[in-house]
Design a protein around this motif. Sequence first.
Motif, PDB file in Angstrom:
ATOM      1  N   ALA B  71     -80.042 -30.282 -74.950  1.00 43.58           N
ATOM      2  CA  ALA B  71     -80.490 -29.443 -73.836  1.00 43.58           C
ATOM      3  C   ALA B  71     -81.603 -30.143 -73.072  1.00 43.58           C
ATOM      4  O   ALA B  71     -81.580 -30.191 -71.827  1.00 43.58           O
ATOM      5  N   ALA B  72     -82.575 -30.737 -73.795  1.00 50.02           N
ATOM      6  CA  ALA B  72     -83.690 -31.395 -73.115  1.00 50.02           C
ATOM      7  C   ALA B  72     -83.187 -32.533 -72.240  1.00 50.02           C
ATOM      8  O   ALA B  72     -83.538 -32.632 -71.054  1.00 50.02           O
ATOM      9  N   LEU B  73     -82.314 -33.397 -72.815  1.00 53.18           N
ATOM     10  CA  LEU B  73     -81.852 -34.557 -72.048  1.00 53.18           C
ATOM     11  C   LEU B  73     -80.940 -34.149 -70.906  1.00 53.18           C
ATOM     12  O   LEU B  73     -81.075 -34.645 -69.782  1.00 53.18           O
ATOM     13  N   ALA B  74     -79.989 -33.221 -71.163  1.00 50.65           N
ATOM     14  CA  ALA B  74     -79.028 -32.844 -70.132  1.00 50.65           C
ATOM     15  C   ALA B  74     -79.734 -32.185 -68.955  1.00 50.65           C
ATOM     16  O   ALA B  74     -79.409 -32.450 -67.793  1.00 50.65           O
ATOM     17  N   LEU B  75     -80.747 -31.355 -69.240  1.00 55.79           N
ATOM     18  CA  LEU B  75     -81.429 -30.691 -68.128  1.00 55.79           C
ATOM     19  C   LEU B  75     -82.259 -31.694 -67.329  1.00 55.79           C
ATOM     20  O   LEU B  75     -82.344 -31.579 -66.102  1.00 55.79           O
ATOM     21  N   ALA B  76     -82.839 -32.725 -68.006  1.00 54.23           N
ATOM     22  CA  ALA B  76     -83.560 -33.760 -67.257  1.00 54.23           C
ATOM     23  C   ALA B  76     -82.611 -34.497 -66.322  1.00 54.23           C
ATOM     24  O   ALA B  76     -82.935 -34.751 -65.150  1.00 54.23           O
ATOM     25  N   VAL B  77     -81.403 -34.819 -66.837  1.00 62.46           N
ATOM     26  CA  VAL B  77     -80.412 -35.518 -66.003  1.00 62.46           C
ATOM     27  C   VAL B  77     -79.991 -34.648 -64.827  1.00 62.46           C
ATOM     28  O   VAL B  77     -79.848 -35.126 -63.696  1.00 62.46           O
ATOM     29  N   VAL B  78     -79.800 -33.326 -65.085  1.00 64.04           N
ATOM     30  CA  VAL B  78     -79.381 -32.424 -64.004  1.00 64.04           C
ATOM     31  C   VAL B  78     -80.457 -32.363 -62.919  1.00 64.04           C
ATOM     32  O   VAL B  78     -80.158 -32.381 -61.714  1.00 64.04           O
ATOM     33  N   ILE B  79     -81.737 -32.341 -63.329  1.00 65.77           N
ATOM     34  CA  ILE B  79     -82.806 -32.295 -62.327  1.00 65.77           C
ATOM     35  C   ILE B  79     -82.798 -33.566 -61.482  1.00 65.77           C
ATOM     36  O   ILE B  79     -82.920 -33.513 -60.254  1.00 65.77           O
ATOM     37  N   LEU B  80     -82.614 -34.740 -62.139  1.00 61.76           N
ATOM     38  CA  LEU B  80     -82.580 -35.995 -61.381  1.00 61.76           C
ATOM     39  C   LEU B  80     -81.403 -36.016 -60.410  1.00 61.76           C
ATOM     40  O   LEU B  80     -81.557 -36.417 -59.245  1.00 61.76           O
ATOM     41  N   LEU B  81     -80.209 -35.566 -60.878  1.00 62.84           N
ATOM     42  CA  LEU B  81     -79.035 -35.564 -59.996  1.00 62.84           C
ATOM     43  C   LEU B  81     -79.240 -34.608 -58.834  1.00 62.84           C
ATOM     44  O   LEU B  81     -78.855 -34.901 -57.693  1.00 62.84           O
ATOM     45  N   HIS B  82     -79.882 -33.455 -59.111  1.00 59.61           N
ATOM     46  CA  HIS B  82     -80.125 -32.496 -58.030  1.00 59.61           C
ATOM     47  C   HIS B  82     -81.096 -33.073 -57.011  1.00 59.61           C
ATOM     48  O   HIS B  82     -80.980 -32.839 -55.816  1.00 59.61           O
ATOM     49  N   LYS B  83     -82.067 -33.893 -57.490  1.00 54.40           N
ATOM     50  CA  LYS B  83     -83.000 -34.539 -56.557  1.00 54.40           C
ATOM     51  C   LYS B  83     -82.255 -35.525 -55.657  1.00 54.40           C
ATOM     52  O   LYS B  83     -82.539 -35.617 -54.468  1.00 54.40           O
ATOM     53  N   HIS B  84     -81.303 -36.276 -56.239  1.00 58.37           N
ATOM     54  CA  HIS B  84     -80.612 -37.313 -55.469  1.00 58.37           C
ATOM     55  C   HIS B  84     -79.621 -36.715 -54.490  1.00 58.37           C
ATOM     56  O   HIS B  84     -79.565 -37.102 -53.332  1.00 58.37           O
ATOM     57  N   LYS B  85     -78.785 -35.768 -54.966  1.00 58.60           N
ATOM     58  CA  LYS B  85     -77.667 -35.296 -54.142  1.00 58.60           C
ATOM     59  C   LYS B  85     -77.881 -33.881 -53.617  1.00 58.60           C
ATOM     60  O   LYS B  85     -77.119 -33.438 -52.777  1.00 58.60           O
ATOM     61  N   SER B  86     -78.856 -33.170 -54.193  1.00 55.48           N
ATOM     62  CA  SER B  86     -79.111 -31.757 -53.878  1.00 55.48           C
ATOM     63  C   SER B  86     -77.830 -30.933 -53.889  1.00 55.48           C
ATOM     64  O   SER B  86     -77.550 -30.147 -53.000  1.00 55.48           O
ATOM     65  N   LYS B  87     -77.001 -31.159 -54.901  1.00 54.99           N
ATOM     66  CA  LYS B  87     -75.780 -30.376 -55.110  1.00 54.99           C
ATOM     67  C   LYS B  87     -75.663 -30.082 -56.611  1.00 54.99           C
ATOM     68  O   LYS B  87     -76.276 -30.758 -57.431  1.00 54.99           O
ATOM     69  N   LEU B  88     -74.874 -29.085 -56.938  1.00 59.34           N
ATOM     70  CA  LEU B  88     -74.650 -28.756 -58.349  1.00 59.34           C
ATOM     71  C   LEU B  88     -73.178 -28.887 -58.722  1.00 59.34           C
ATOM     72  O   LEU B  88     -72.758 -28.406 -59.750  1.00 59.34           O
ATOM     73  N   ASP B  89     -72.395 -29.553 -57.861  1.00 59.00           N
ATOM     74  CA  ASP B  89     -70.954 -29.630 -58.073  1.00 59.00           C
ATOM     75  C   ASP B  89     -70.636 -30.826 -58.969  1.00 59.00           C
ATOM     76  O   ASP B  89     -71.068 -31.942 -58.680  1.00 59.00           O
ATOM     77  N   THR B  90     -69.867 -30.607 -60.049  1.00 55.14           N
ATOM     78  CA  THR B  90     -69.569 -31.734 -60.939  1.00 55.14           C
ATOM     79  C   THR B  90     -68.637 -32.741 -60.279  1.00 55.14           C
ATOM     80  O   THR B  90     -68.592 -33.887 -60.700  1.00 55.14           O
ATOM     81  N   ASN B  91     -67.878 -32.334 -59.233  1.00 58.81           N
ATOM     82  CA  ASN B  91     -66.985 -33.297 -58.588  1.00 58.81           C
ATOM     83  C   ASN B  91     -67.757 -34.323 -57.762  1.00 58.81           C
ATOM     84  O   ASN B  91     -67.249 -35.401 -57.490  1.00 58.81           O
ATOM     85  N   ILE B  92     -69.008 -33.982 -57.382  1.00 58.80           N
ATOM     86  CA  ILE B  92     -69.786 -34.912 -56.569  1.00 58.80           C
ATOM     87  C   ILE B  92     -70.470 -35.946 -57.448  1.00 58.80           C
ATOM     88  O   ILE B  92     -70.708 -37.063 -57.020  1.00 58.80           O
ATOM     89  N   PHE B  93     -70.748 -35.563 -58.716  1.00 55.33           N
ATOM     90  CA  PHE B  93     -71.418 -36.496 -59.614  1.00 55.33           C
ATOM     91  C   PHE B  93     -70.411 -37.476 -60.190  1.00 55.33           C
ATOM     92  O   PHE B  93     -70.008 -37.390 -61.336  1.00 55.33           O
ATOM     93  N   SER B  94     -69.934 -38.411 -59.374  1.00 48.55           N
ATOM     94  CA  SER B  94     -68.925 -39.383 -59.847  1.00 48.55           C
ATOM     95  C   SER B  94     -69.458 -40.787 -59.654  1.00 48.55           C
ATOM     96  O   SER B  94     -68.777 -41.658 -59.143  1.00 48.55           O
ATOM     97  N   LEU B  95     -70.731 -41.012 -60.069  1.00 44.82           N
ATOM     98  CA  LEU B  95     -71.364 -42.310 -59.829  1.00 44.82           C
ATOM     99  C   LEU B  95     -70.736 -43.410 -60.668  1.00 44.82           C
ATOM    100  O   LEU B  95     -70.775 -44.564 -60.286  1.00 44.82           O
ATOM    101  N   LEU B  96     -70.157 -43.084 -61.821  1.00 44.77           N
ATOM    102  CA  LEU B  96     -69.629 -44.095 -62.723  1.00 44.77           C
ATOM    103  C   LEU B  96     -68.170 -44.431 -62.429  1.00 44.77           C
ATOM    104  O   LEU B  96     -67.543 -45.151 -63.180  1.00 44.77           O
ATOM    105  N   LYS B  97     -67.629 -43.895 -61.301  1.00 40.77           N
ATOM    106  CA  LYS B  97     -66.210 -44.072 -61.056  1.00 40.77           C
ATOM    107  C   LYS B  97     -65.889 -45.516 -60.667  1.00 40.77           C
ATOM    108  O   LYS B  97     -64.802 -45.990 -60.908  1.00 40.77           O
ATOM    109  N   GLY B  98     -66.823 -46.234 -60.084  1.00 38.45           N
ATOM    110  CA  GLY B  98     -66.609 -47.626 -59.724  1.00 38.45           C
ATOM    111  C   GLY B  98     -66.021 -47.807 -58.358  1.00 38.45           C
ATOM    112  O   GLY B  98     -65.865 -46.868 -57.603  1.00 38.45           O
TER     113      GLY B  98
END
Lengths: 169, 98
Positions: B71-98
């Motif tokens: 929970a601690a790590l996942a919520l830290a990651v979610v906060i960072l992703l929200h700062k970068h993309k300001s979205k909560l959609d899992t389809n947008i978080f595809s940074l590792l797709k290449g």
Amino acid sequence: MFAEALFFGFAVLSVLGAIGLLVFRHPMNGAMSLVVTMISLAGLYALLSAKLIFALQLIVYAGAIMSLVLFIIMFLNIQESDLPAEKGRWLYQLGGIIVIIPIASFLIKIVKSIPGSKATIVGSGFGGVKEVGLVLFQDWLLPFEIVSILLLVALLGAVVLAGKRRMSK
Amino acid sequence: MIQDYLILSVILFCLGILGVITRRNVFSVFMSIELMLNAANLAFIAFSRLHESMDGHVLALMVMAVAAAEAALALAVVILLHKHKSKLDTNIFSLLKG
């Protein structure tokens, strides 16, 4: 008889909380319904005479972890417009149910083949702090230490993730 | 009966899987994973009651510790992703797709 009624009530409450997590669109409502599930699971642990796990479920899960999740949800200040659109969510869920039902019926069939026993509440000598502690610090000492290292690593990881922005400036 | 507890655990686990594969909100997916961990905990405690041994309780304690770390790590990651993309959609978080 009283224990069966309590089990039925807690089971219905926990399943309703889980369904609420699937149905509610805003994560705040989902988190509140998950808290209902956690608390009714704590009641089920008490019915299984696991006193220590009952207390820890209330303190750690329903208390600490869910309040952390609620804190983050409030911290991000999620409005209705920030939520993903989730078009055709009901269709997805229908498909998911169709996929899940065979797995669930298979698992339930396995569970029913286990020779069961009555889940009567044991008074003393089972599930208290003393019994769990004796097993934890004798047979499970190495996994306990590994979990403590895991918690330390998670702490360091959270600090690194939170401090990255300040370091890059 | 112990089987009732195990059947309830199966139902809760399947609801958790359903939440992971059908929701697109990051928080809903995360809380569905928590629900699956809780269902596993219920199965551990029920088996521990069935065999009258305390090992299941110890395993449930371990699962709680792992869930807290997650929970601690996942919520830290979610906060960072929200700062970068300001979205909560899992389809947008595809940074590792290449």
